[in-house]
Enzyme design. Structure first.
Site, PDB file in Angstrom:
ATOM      1  N   ASN A  59      35.980  40.977  45.281  1.00 28.98           N
ATOM      2  CA  ASN A  59      36.689  41.387  46.486  1.00 28.98           C
ATOM      3  C   ASN A  59      35.998  42.624  47.056  1.00 28.98           C
ATOM      4  OD1 ASN A  59      37.659  43.710  45.089  1.00 28.98           O
ATOM      5  ND2 ASN A  59      39.474  42.611  44.404  1.00 28.98           N
ATOM      6  N   GLU A  73      35.736  45.730  44.687  1.00 26.95           N
ATOM      7  CA  GLU A  73      34.834  45.438  43.580  1.00 26.95           C
ATOM      8  C   GLU A  73      33.387  45.423  44.037  1.00 26.95           C
ATOM      9  OE1 GLU A  73      37.915  42.565  41.035  1.00 26.95           O
ATOM     10  OE2 GLU A  73      36.533  41.713  42.517  1.00 26.95           O
ATOM     11  N   ASP A 128      41.793  34.207  41.997  1.00 23.67           N
ATOM     12  CA  ASP A 128      41.557  33.110  41.061  1.00 23.67           C
ATOM     13  C   ASP A 128      41.532  31.768  41.787  1.00 23.67           C
ATOM     14  OD1 ASP A 128      41.752  35.090  39.090  1.00 23.67           O
ATOM     15  OD2 ASP A 128      43.876  34.680  38.722  1.00 23.67           O
TER      16      ASP A 128
END
Length: 335
Positions: free
Chosen positions: A207, A210, A284
């Site tokens: 993301n 990150e 996920d």
């Protein structure tokens, strides 16, 4: 892209086989209501009325693969405890292969316990051990994954890193090298300060926060269009240089996603979510859907668009939930 083209890709999900290697956890929800404040401290008293549990972390990626109609193989560790038994039972409930789920007597099974009143999360308790999984367990797991690749029994391998102690750089290097020789897709959902760059992965999906941390660049969080975001472009350049993935997919929350190719191409996929109640597990879902779409013949842009629509389904629900084949199919028809 036309809805019937997406449906064609979606119909091929059922023939896909995916190994997911990563930090599994059990998400536990205590549901209740609040009617008063505690006399002991200025905190609400929750009258718990129900307890539910579901797969979280890498196990949620496995669950998304399964609910989208594909065959999932689980590779991860649990402790020798009741939580580990419950997690394994949840995996079997979705017909996820559990031969690669190994026990580590030195750790607890990771559990995230949330207390919810109505739709409001009041508290989260984490039960986990973060030390490295013993190398003998890691080696056994890698050998199992490589056997599946060599036998032609998997079409993709997803590495799901929650920085809980399972993944190591050498594990990715060995599996990615074998996967490239076999033409198997590899995907990584990374965490900063976890493993050193591993080159040659098919798709890397951080993301925004990150991605900036992985690139070592402070995020100004300046609200500009992704195509005009110079900092984001520099982050992508560094990650493509250091990790050399074939595709870099960066989730941008309300701004959707940005897909960067090694050839310099950039595609922005706007968010499809109409309502957002809970973003838990949305990443996920994106990782699972994008990988399945690639294996099913989608272009990277088509795969990103399909993953974006899948994320729009799950964020409209409360809790860590997967996207089901029928839900995504219906969302495509309504688009």
């Amino acid at each position: 892209m036309r809805e019937e083209d997406f449906s064609g890709i979606l119909r091929r999900f059922g023939s896909c086989r995916v190994a997911v290697v990563g930090d599994m956890m059990l998400d536990v929800y205590l549901w209740g209501r609040v009617s008063r404040i505690s006399p002991e401290a200025p905190v609400p008293v929750v009258n718990v009325q129900n307890r539910t549990s579901c797969l979280g972390g890498a196990a949620n990626v496995m669950r998304n693969v399964a609910t989208l109609g594909a065959r999932a193989f689980a590779f991860g560790v649990t402790g020798c405890d009741l939580t580990g038994d419950e997690l394994a039972a949840e995996l079997r409930k979705y017909r996820i292969g559990v031969d690669g789920v190994l026990r580590d007597e030195t750790r607890r099974t990771t559990e995230k316990r949330r207390v919810i009143a109505g739709v409001q999360q009041l508290l989260r308790e984490d039960y986990e051990d973060l030390h490295a999984v013993p190398d003998e367990i890691r080696r056994k797991m890698v050998e199992q994954v490589i056997r599946l690749i060599r036998a032609g029994e998997v079409d993709a391998v997803i590495f799901e890193d929650y920085r809980k102690g399972l993944l190591a750089g050498w594990m990715l290097e060995e599996v990615v090298a074998e996967a490239r020789r076999a033409g198997v897709v590899t995907a990584l959902d990374p965490k900063p300060e976890s493993i050193a760059p591993v080159k040659g992965i098919s798709v890397m999906k951080p993301n925004r926060s990150e991605a900036f941390a992985l690139a070592g660049i402070p995020d100004s969080a300046e609200w500009v269009h992704p195509l005009e975001d110079r900092a984001l472009a520099e982050v992508a350049r560094r990650l493509l240089d250091e990790w050399a993935p074939e595709q870099l997919l960066i989730s941008l929350a309300a701004q959707g996603m940005a897909l960067f190719g090694r050839d310099g191409t950039v595609e922005v996929i706007p968010t499809r979510a109409r309502e957002v109640f809970d973003v838990s597990g949305a990443g996920d879902t994106v990782t699972a859907t994008f990988t399945l779409a690639l294996v099913s013949g989608a272009t990277p842009v088509q795969a990103a668009e399909l993953a974006n629509r899948a994320a729009g389904v799950v964020v409209a629900k409360v809790g860590t939930v997967p996207v089901h084949f029928a839900e995504l199919d219906e969302a495509l028809k309504k688009a």
